[in-house]
Design an enzyme around this catalytic site. Sequence first.
Site, PDB file in Angstrom:
ATOM      1  N   GLY A  18       0.968  -1.124  -0.064  1.00 56.41           N
ATOM      2  CA  GLY A  18       0.159  -0.138   0.122  1.00 56.41           C
ATOM      3  C   GLY A  18       0.930   1.085   0.023  1.00 56.41           C
ATOM      4  O   GLY A  18       1.968   1.477  -0.727  1.00 56.41           O
ATOM      5  N   ASN A  91       3.244   5.285   9.737  1.00 54.87           N
ATOM      6  CA  ASN A  91       2.173   5.009   8.611  1.00 54.87           C
ATOM      7  C   ASN A  91       1.534   3.833   8.792  1.00 54.87           C
ATOM      8  O   ASN A  91       0.090   3.725   8.084  1.00 54.87           O
ATOM      9  CB  ASN A  91       2.918   4.809   7.266  1.00 54.87           C
ATOM     10  CG  ASN A  91       2.037   4.325   6.047  1.00 54.87           C
ATOM     11  OD1 ASN A  91       1.184   5.131   5.671  1.00 54.87           O
ATOM     12  ND2 ASN A  91       1.989   3.066   5.796  1.00 54.87           N
ATOM     13  N   TYR A 157     -12.602   5.459  13.214  1.00 61.52           N
ATOM     14  CA  TYR A 157     -11.295   5.751  12.523  1.00 61.52           C
ATOM     15  C   TYR A 157     -11.228   7.292  12.228  1.00 61.52           C
ATOM     16  O   TYR A 157      -9.904   7.754  12.485  1.00 61.52           O
ATOM     17  CB  TYR A 157     -11.723   5.206  10.953  1.00 61.52           C
ATOM     18  CG  TYR A 157     -10.513   5.476   9.861  1.00 61.52           C
ATOM     19  CD1 TYR A 157      -9.359   4.819  10.052  1.00 61.52           C
ATOM     20  CD2 TYR A 157     -10.488   6.479   8.726  1.00 61.52           C
ATOM     21  CE1 TYR A 157      -8.459   4.905   9.229  1.00 61.52           C
ATOM     22  CE2 TYR A 157      -9.500   6.540   8.010  1.00 61.52           C
ATOM     23  CZ  TYR A 157      -8.474   5.979   8.143  1.00 61.52           C
ATOM     24  OH  TYR A 157      -7.364   6.079   7.222  1.00 61.52           O
ATOM     25  N   GLY A 188      -6.388  10.988   0.561  1.00 57.92           N
ATOM     26  CA  GLY A 188      -8.022  10.944   0.437  1.00 57.92           C
ATOM     27  C   GLY A 188      -8.388   9.759   0.208  1.00 57.92           C
ATOM     28  O   GLY A 188      -8.627   8.965   1.305  1.00 57.92           O
TER      29      GLY A 188
END
Length: 262
Positions: A18, A91, A157, A188
């Site tokens: 990712g 991250n 979240y 985003g």
Amino acid sequence: MGKSEVNKVVIVTGSGRGIGAAIAADLADKGAKVVIADINLDAAGTLAAKIKAAGGEAIAAGVDVSERASVKALIDKTVRQYGRLDVMFNNAGISQTCPFLDVTEDDFNRIMKINGLGVLIGTQEAARQMIAQGDGGKIINTASIAGKQGYPLFAHYCASKFAVVAITQAAARALAEHRITVNCFGPGVVATELWQQLDREFMEHGLTSKPEQAINEFSQSILLGRVSVPKDITGVTTFLASEASDYITGQTVMVDGGMVLI
Ligand SMILES: NC(=O)c1ccc[n+]([C@@H]2O[C@H](COP(=O)([O-])OP(=O)(O)OC[C@H]3O[C@@H](n4cnc5c(N)ncnc54)[C@H](O)[C@@H]3O)[C@@H](O)[C@H]2O)c1
């Protein structure tokens, strides 16, 4: 940027795949020594091998960012291998689609433990190492559009990503005297396995009826007219890891194609 423009030792958590994998690969390409740190050690090993095969410098390390002992061991391993730590990317993160009224204590605690507490621990332990080195450093945390706006299907979240922004601001103020900068960036909608999971969860909750409907509907408001891919993020992340950003601290840089305009 030239090959030697980020001559630093960098840890990227959650970089087995990712966004983290793209951050790490781009920095390795720019000359950084990169520690690919992930709870999935196999995935980390695969990326580290790929970077080395391409002529870069990387090692893999297993870590659970929500466990302090594990994060300390990661930093110890980095310093044993490369002698120091210059840049820490906190991250690693998880998400979950859940209607507001259905979010449970377990859901909230699970997400906050990794996304919120994990960033606090990663920032603290990286800072301890950088303070001991005595010549500053950079800490870069992954926030989100969900760190700027509350969304009804992602309350917990969003809380965890607001926490990332808060920890970043607090740490920037706490650590400036040690010449450590702390910033975050806000993606985003990024097409990664995380969004594939959210897309499945939308269907499980009966909120959508077909694959990719959720990501497509959620992305309607993107000014630049498309979902992003991890490579869209790395211009900003490599900038934040480089000397070009030395006078920036406490900030959230949005990389969302224009979803949140604040
Ligand atoms: N994909 C998006 O649209 C999007 C948008 C905004 C922010 N983000 C954030 O970006 C970051 C990366 O997301 P992604 O889309 O690449 O997700 P992803 O699920 O594709 O990758 C996340 C990685 O983190 C690792 N990980 C999970 N828990 C961990 C833990 N406890 N310790 C160490 N590693 C762990 C996973 O093994 C995985 O390799 C996350 O913080 C996420 O919240 C993602």
